[in-house]
Design a protein around this motif. Structure first.
Motif, mmCIF file in Angstrom:
data_model
loop_
_atom_site.group_PDB
_atom_site.id
_atom_site.type_symbol
_atom_site.label_atom_id
_atom_site.label_comp_id
_atom_site.label_asym_id
_atom_site.label_seq_id
_atom_site.Cartn_x
_atom_site.Cartn_y
_atom_site.Cartn_z
ATOM 1 N N PHE A 84 3.488 45.375 87.998
ATOM 2 C CA PHE A 84 4.260 44.128 88.084
ATOM 3 C C PHE A 84 3.874 43.163 86.974
ATOM 4 O O PHE A 84 4.713 42.421 86.451
ATOM 5 C CB PHE A 84 4.063 43.484 89.458
ATOM 6 C CG PHE A 84 4.882 44.123 90.545
ATOM 7 C CD1 PHE A 84 6.264 44.001 90.544
ATOM 8 C CD2 PHE A 84 4.268 44.852 91.563
ATOM 9 C CE1 PHE A 84 7.031 44.583 91.545
ATOM 10 C CE2 PHE A 84 5.031 45.452 92.562
ATOM 11 C CZ PHE A 84 6.411 45.325 92.561
ATOM 12 N N ALA A 87 5.571 44.478 83.980
ATOM 13 C CA ALA A 87 6.997 44.147 84.073
ATOM 14 C C ALA A 87 7.241 42.691 83.705
ATOM 15 O O ALA A 87 8.229 42.355 83.039
ATOM 16 C CB ALA A 87 7.503 44.424 85.485
ATOM 17 N N GLY A 88 6.301 41.794 84.126
ATOM 18 C CA GLY A 88 6.424 40.392 83.748
ATOM 19 C C GLY A 88 6.352 40.205 82.245
ATOM 20 O O GLY A 88 7.118 39.418 81.663
ATOM 21 N N PHE A 109 15.052 43.064 88.956
ATOM 22 C CA PHE A 109 14.326 44.067 89.741
ATOM 23 C C PHE A 109 14.639 45.490 89.272
ATOM 24 O O PHE A 109 13.822 46.389 89.431
ATOM 25 C CB PHE A 109 14.653 43.901 91.231
ATOM 26 C CG PHE A 109 14.114 42.632 91.811
ATOM 27 C CD1 PHE A 109 12.752 42.512 92.095
ATOM 28 C CD2 PHE A 109 14.957 41.558 92.057
ATOM 29 C CE1 PHE A 109 12.258 41.331 92.625
ATOM 30 C CE2 PHE A 109 14.455 40.376 92.588
ATOM 31 C CZ PHE A 109 13.106 40.259 92.867
ATOM 32 N N ASP A 112 12.166 46.065 86.624
ATOM 33 C CA ASP A 112 10.864 46.340 87.241
ATOM 34 C C ASP A 112 10.776 47.793 87.705
ATOM 35 O O ASP A 112 9.732 48.452 87.560
ATOM 36 C CB ASP A 112 10.636 45.418 88.443
ATOM 37 C CG ASP A 112 10.266 44.013 88.001
ATOM 38 O OD1 ASP A 112 10.054 43.828 86.789
ATOM 39 O OD2 ASP A 112 10.185 43.119 88.862
ATOM 40 N N ILE A 116 7.983 50.659 86.557
ATOM 41 C CA ILE A 116 7.137 51.425 87.484
ATOM 42 C C ILE A 116 7.385 52.923 87.328
ATOM 43 O O ILE A 116 6.445 53.730 87.303
ATOM 44 C CB ILE A 116 7.401 50.975 88.929
ATOM 45 C CG1 ILE A 116 6.933 49.533 89.127
ATOM 46 C CG2 ILE A 116 6.695 51.898 89.918
ATOM 47 C CD1 ILE A 116 7.303 48.950 90.472
#
Length: 344
Positions: A84, A87-88, A109, A112, A116
């Protein structure tokens, strides 16, 4: 190292993977193409390096295949928060190059999920190849230890030849001294020549049949000092088989065994035949005429031979049998190409 190759290949693979399946559809002009390429590359690089950091950090404390069950839960525990964070970073980069002016915010999302997914692919690649590498190293080490153990056993068995040979030779010499001093002197000369040859060849794990036959001829000269024409040895092996391999002193041990356990006299001469068959097996057979009062035997010779041959050649085993009034030993000859490094 495979880790260095993964570090180069993984970002490139993820870049083409993300761009082809997720971002290529957003390309409408040169600007959007640049944005999609830049985001794909940045996402791929951060996912790859983040996964590498996670794998190596946990592996430092729990290395090896035995700790895989410990590593995987920790990768899940610490990996998700790390993904996460990555991803940020990917979103900040996309905002910085104004990529989100070209897509909708509800795709946040979705991006994101891509991060992952890509990170899991890299973690799986690192762990999978690490497992294979560790298994290969363990296998090589196991084979090395096994070979070392076999070498030690073989050396121990091989070293028994010299005292066994010396013991039997001295027994023969002892009997000749009392019955025929002149032959005893000749026997000592032949024994010295044979023993020099034995010491020279005893360092080899395998020898060619040609070398074994040369040694046997020297050994037979020593035996004929005692038995004269009462011992008959016939060798019928073609020249094409002379470069095949077998453990050293095999023929000497078998002939010595035949002489020890059978009657050898003018009335009952002992005949020993040595020949090969079409399957490259060496046959050593002697007429079975056992002594009424045989000499005490601990069966060291044949047992030594069986053990040595088993350590060297696991595919075909030495066979011992009695049939039609003959005692026969069948030895599979070994092609020289299979063990050519051993005989150098």
């Amino acid at each position: 190292m495979y880790e260095n190759k993964i570090r180069v290949i993984a970002p490139l693979f993820l870049f083409f993977f993300q761009f082809t399946f997720f971002y290529a559809m957003l390309v409408h002009d040169w600007t959007s193409a640049f944005h999609c390429l830049a985001v794909s590359f940045f996402h791929s690089l951060t996912c790859s390096e983040g996964a590498r950091l996670l794998v190596f950090s946990i592996r430092r404390y729990y290395p090896g295949n035995r700790n895989m069950t410990r590593r995987l839960p920790l990768m899940l525990l610490y990996g998700l928060p790390l993904m996460f964070v990555i991803a940020g970073l990917n979103h900040f980069f996309a905002i910085a190059i104004e990529f989100y002016y070209k897509v909708k915010w509800e795709d946040y999302f979705f991006v994101d999920g891509i991060t992952i997914l890509c990170s899991l692919l890299v973690v799986g690649l690192y762990e999978g190849l690490y497992y294979i590498s560790q298994w290969k190293n363990l296998f090589i080490e196991s084979e090395r230890l096994k070979k070392s153990n076999l070498d030690s056993q073989y050396k121990f068995l091989k070293d028994q030849i010299k005292p066994h040979f010396l013991f039997n030779s001295l027994n023969t010499l002892s009997s000749l001294i009392s019955t025929n001093p002149e032959k005893a002197e000749e026997f000592v000369e032949e024994m010295a020549a044979v023993y020099r040859y034995l010491l020279k060849k005893n360092r080899k794990e395998l020898t060619t049949f040609k070398e074994e036959r040369i040694f046997l001829e020297s050994y037979l000269l020593m035996l004929r000092t005692r038995f004269e024409d009462s011992l008959r040895v016939n060798i019928a092996v073609s020249e094409s088989k002379e470069e095949y391999l077998l453990p050293p002193f095999v023929l000497q041990i078998l002939i010595e065994n035949a002489v020890k356990h059978n009657i050898v006299s003018k009335d009952k001469p002992l005949t020993i035949n040595i020949y090969t068959d079409i399957e490259d097996n060496l046959h050593i057979e002697n007429t079975l005429q056992r002594k009424q009062n045989p000499e005490p035997s601990d069966k060291t010779g044949l047992q030594n031979l069986l053990s040595r041959y088993q350590l060297i050649n696991h595919e075909n085993r030495l066979m011992i049998r009695e049939e039609d009034g003959l005692f026969k030993v069948v030895i599979p000859l070994i092609h020289i190409n299979k063990y050519e490094n051993i005989v150098e």
